[in-house]
Design an enzyme around this catalytic site. Structure first.
Site, PDB file in Angstrom:
ATOM      1  N   ARG A 251       0.817  -1.223   0.000  1.00  0.00           N
ATOM      2  CA  ARG A 251       0.000   0.000   0.000  1.00  0.00           C
ATOM      3  C   ARG A 251       0.851   1.274   0.000  1.00  0.00           C
ATOM      4  O   ARG A 251       0.319   2.379   0.025  1.00  0.00           O
ATOM      5  CB  ARG A 251      -0.966  -0.022   1.180  1.00  0.00           C
ATOM      6  CG  ARG A 251      -0.326  -0.289   2.537  1.00  0.00           C
ATOM      7  CD  ARG A 251      -1.384  -0.662   3.569  1.00  0.00           C
ATOM      8  NE  ARG A 251      -0.808  -1.056   4.850  1.00  0.00           N
ATOM      9  CZ  ARG A 251      -0.410  -2.278   5.165  1.00  0.00           C
ATOM     10  NH1 ARG A 251      -0.502  -3.232   4.272  1.00  0.00           N
ATOM     11  NH2 ARG A 251       0.076  -2.551   6.366  1.00  0.00           N
TER      12      ARG A 251
ATOM     13  N   LYS B  69      -6.518 -14.718   1.467  1.00  0.00           N
ATOM     14  CA  LYS B  69      -5.856 -15.354   0.322  1.00  0.00           C
ATOM     15  C   LYS B  69      -5.877 -16.873   0.477  1.00  0.00           C
ATOM     16  O   LYS B  69      -6.063 -17.609  -0.481  1.00  0.00           O
ATOM     17  CB  LYS B  69      -4.407 -14.871   0.210  1.00  0.00           C
ATOM     18  CG  LYS B  69      -4.268 -13.387  -0.124  1.00  0.00           C
ATOM     19  CD  LYS B  69      -2.819 -13.002  -0.387  1.00  0.00           C
ATOM     20  CE  LYS B  69      -2.692 -11.541  -0.760  1.00  0.00           C
ATOM     21  NZ  LYS B  69      -1.339 -11.105  -1.057  1.00  0.00           N
TER      22      LYS B  69
ATOM     23  N   HIS C 268     -25.404  14.876  -2.087  1.00  0.00           N
ATOM     24  CA  HIS C 268     -26.726  14.430  -2.513  1.00  0.00           C
ATOM     25  C   HIS C 268     -26.943  12.953  -2.192  1.00  0.00           C
ATOM     26  O   HIS C 268     -27.815  12.312  -2.777  1.00  0.00           O
ATOM     27  CB  HIS C 268     -26.899  14.704  -4.010  1.00  0.00           C
ATOM     28  CG  HIS C 268     -26.745  16.157  -4.312  1.00  0.00           C
ATOM     29  ND1 HIS C 268     -27.801  17.039  -4.257  1.00  0.00           N
ATOM     30  CD2 HIS C 268     -25.659  16.915  -4.595  1.00  0.00           C
ATOM     31  CE1 HIS C 268     -27.374  18.261  -4.526  1.00  0.00           C
ATOM     32  NE2 HIS C 268     -26.065  18.205  -4.726  1.00  0.00           N
TER      33      HIS C 268
ATOM     34  N   GLU D 199      -5.806  -1.082   6.424  1.00  0.00           N
ATOM     35  CA  GLU D 199      -4.912  -2.239   6.388  1.00  0.00           C
ATOM     36  C   GLU D 199      -3.702  -1.977   7.296  1.00  0.00           C
ATOM     37  O   GLU D 199      -3.122  -2.906   7.846  1.00  0.00           O
ATOM     38  CB  GLU D 199      -4.451  -2.520   4.941  1.00  0.00           C
ATOM     39  CG  GLU D 199      -3.892  -3.921   4.746  1.00  0.00           C
ATOM     40  CD  GLU D 199      -3.717  -4.300   3.280  1.00  0.00           C
ATOM     41  OE1 GLU D 199      -4.680  -4.774   2.661  1.00  0.00           O
ATOM     42  OE2 GLU D 199      -2.611  -4.114   2.747  1.00  0.00           O
TER      43      GLU D 199
END
Ligand code: F6P
Length: 537
Positions: free
Chosen positions: A257, A502, A373, A342
């Protein structure tokens, strides 16, 4: 819990019903005193309940957690990711003139060499010197998931005004719909496929990569010649048949990340060119320099982290919304969901003990004005306060549409003002009276139109969304996550919770195919059976 945490909680309790607006009444300088500027950015955190006492205690929290020492350990290449035994050095990818060693070895020559190879390849693709079997590359498909997708996808969308390279597309989901919809309309002979996977084992990515290769193989004699790979498992890229000239590797000290700054950013580099990509790196490096040099009280990542801790761990607000008033930042909330959740969604402290404080909050959001909205109703009038983090650029890119930008900015500022001020019952009654309502009906209608106000928000004001400021923003949030993690005492750089997913999918797959697969719960077995039945009907 240390004394500082208890004092912060008492500080919050002592505030009782005090409103944010009363803090402004009591301090004429609050708007500037609780705004921090750095390198062209302005972070306004005045519309929160953090007063001078709370601010001092929060800063004590950072000092007590030794944020400065941990920060230097990270930048110095120490193995602060203790559960994986790894250094955390994504910052090295954006400070190309720097120098840092891991295990006594200078990592920068390799980083610079890979960066230069990427730039040369990007230039070749963009100029046509590297061509597909049908001519110049017109389309690039990045296949990756999680950090190998969210960063480059978010950044490539954000940088649309700078696109002057091939069109870029992103495939992440193992749902065949994703790759089918993406490849539809593309010409295999002029498409470059990038397989982006740190581990080069992620099942979604490898399945999509195989499908893309099969798609190319239908019309091209040498599909692998139009593949590139981005990975820290370069041995596996060879097994897939990708020539090492088009393999761009990185080390395990770059977390998924946190990886957009290096090879995983290749699709962005192809879209905007190496020079613009370097401006993105420069923005990130400038934020690093600020983070390392500014005093804690003037330090943007530290302050953003402390505001986050105040709202979640002290005030108990379970979520925070990231609301960029910039349509091109539409994927920023999704990107930050991975970065923040994470990283800091953990229940065990670095030393293996249970976390005694709540871990990181739920992060969510949408660009303004669209969100107004949709879910702003709950933010204004729901029972649960949601701290909002607004992001706004002073200038857009569409000079001929400047009136759009002013309207966009007016909405952004109006929302934070309304969230703070609210609308009292008296004001609502006056409105209803003006409409001719009287008596019980006036009371009933007025109550629906009351806004409690006192809802906290921060605003990050940037000059314009450019490669440089995007780099600043991404690095700002990365360091915010780091500081929060240090203060909470957890490891922000592992992700055992996602690793489990995983493994699990691989165990369930045989069940769906009707093959023997032991150790499933009755509900899962029942669902699998129904799934098979429905497919057969
Ligand atoms: O989802 C877990 C995770 O490990 C993320 O941290 C990572 O970004 C993603 O999977 C993709 O992994 P890889 O780049 O190895 O394919």
């Amino acid at each position: 819990m240390t004394d500082i945490w208890s004092r912060l909680k008492s500080c919050r309790q002592a505030q009782g019903d005090t409103s944010i607006t009363s803090l402004f009444d009591a301090d004429a300088d609050r708007a500037t005193a609780f705004s921090t500027r750095a390198d062209g950015l302005l972070f306004d955190w005045s519309k929160t309940m953090i007063d001078a006492d709370a601010r001092d205690l929060l800063l004590d929290l950072a000092r007590n957690a030794d944020v400065v020492a941990r920060r230097e350990a990270m930048f110095g290449g120490e193995k602060i990711n203790e559960t994986e035994g790894r250094a955390v050095l994504h910052t090295a990818l954006r400070n190309l003139s720097g120098s840092v060693s891991v295990d006594g070895q200078d990592v920068m020559p390799q980083v610079r060499q890979t960066h230069d190879r990427m730039a040369a390849f990007a230039n070749d693709v963009r100029s046509g010197a590297f061509a597909g079997q049908g001519g110049k590359i017109t389309d690039v498909v990045n296949i990756g998931i999680g950090g190998s997708d969210l960063g480059p996808y978010m950044a490539t969308l954000a940088m649309a005004p700078y696109h002057d390279g091939p069109r870029t597309h992103f495939v992440s989901n193992v749902d065949g719909a994703d790759i089918a919809d993406t490849l539809k309309g593309l010409d295999p002979a002029t498409t470059l496929v990038i397989v982006a996977s740190k581990t080069f084992t992620t099942i979604e990515t490898m399945t999509n990569a195989q499908t893309a290769r099969d798609w190319m193989a239908k019309t091209l004699s040498d599909p692998a010649a139009q593949f590139a790979a981005l990975s820290s498992a370069v041995d596996k890229t060879g097994e897939f048949g990708i020539d090492e000239a088009r393999v761009f590797g990185f080390e395990d000290w770059v977390g998924g990340r946190y990886s957009v700054w290096g090879p995983i950013g290749l699709s962005l580099m192809l879209a905007i060119g190496p020079d613009r990509f370097d401006e993105f790196l420069a923005g990130g490096a400038a934020m690093d320099a600020h983070f390392r040099s500014a005093p804690l009280a003037d330090n943007l990542p530290v302050l953003l982290a402390l505001v986050g801790i105040w709202h979640h761990q002290i005030c108990g607000y379970p979520t925070r919304a990231v609301l960029p008033y910039d349509n091109r930042l539409m994927r920023l909330p999704a990107y930050l969901q991975q970065l923040e959740m994470e990283s800091n969604g953990k229940r065990v402290a670095m030393d293996g003990s249970d976390l005694t404080l709540p871990s990181g909050p739920v992060v969510w959001g949408e660009p303004g004005t669209n969100g107004q909205h949709a879910f702003y109703q709950l933010i204004h009038q729901g029972t649960m306060p949601v701290p909002c983090e607004f992001i706004l650029a002073a200038r857009g890119h569409e000079d001929e549409l400047a009136h759009h930008h002013i309207l966009l900015a007016a909405n952004c500022l109006a929302q934070s003002e309304a969230l703070m001020r609210g609308r009292s019952l008296d004001e609502a009654r006056a409105l209803m009276e003006a409409k001719g309502l009287r008596g019980a009906e006036l009371d009933r209608q007025a109550r629906h139109r009351v806004f409690p106000g006192n809802r906290p928000s921060t605003t990050l004001l940037i000059p314009q969304l450019t490669p440089y400021t995007l780099g600043q923003i991404v690095a700002l949030y990365e360091h915010r996550v780091f500081v929060e993690g240090v203060i909470l005492g957890l490891n922000s750089f592992d992700q055992w919770g996602v690793e489990l997913g995983k493994e699990l999918a691989l165990k369930v797959e045989p069940l769906l195919k009707g093959e023997a697969s032991p150790d499933h719960d009755p509900s899962t077995e029942h669902l699998a059976q129904a799934f098979r039945q429905m497919r057969a009907d």
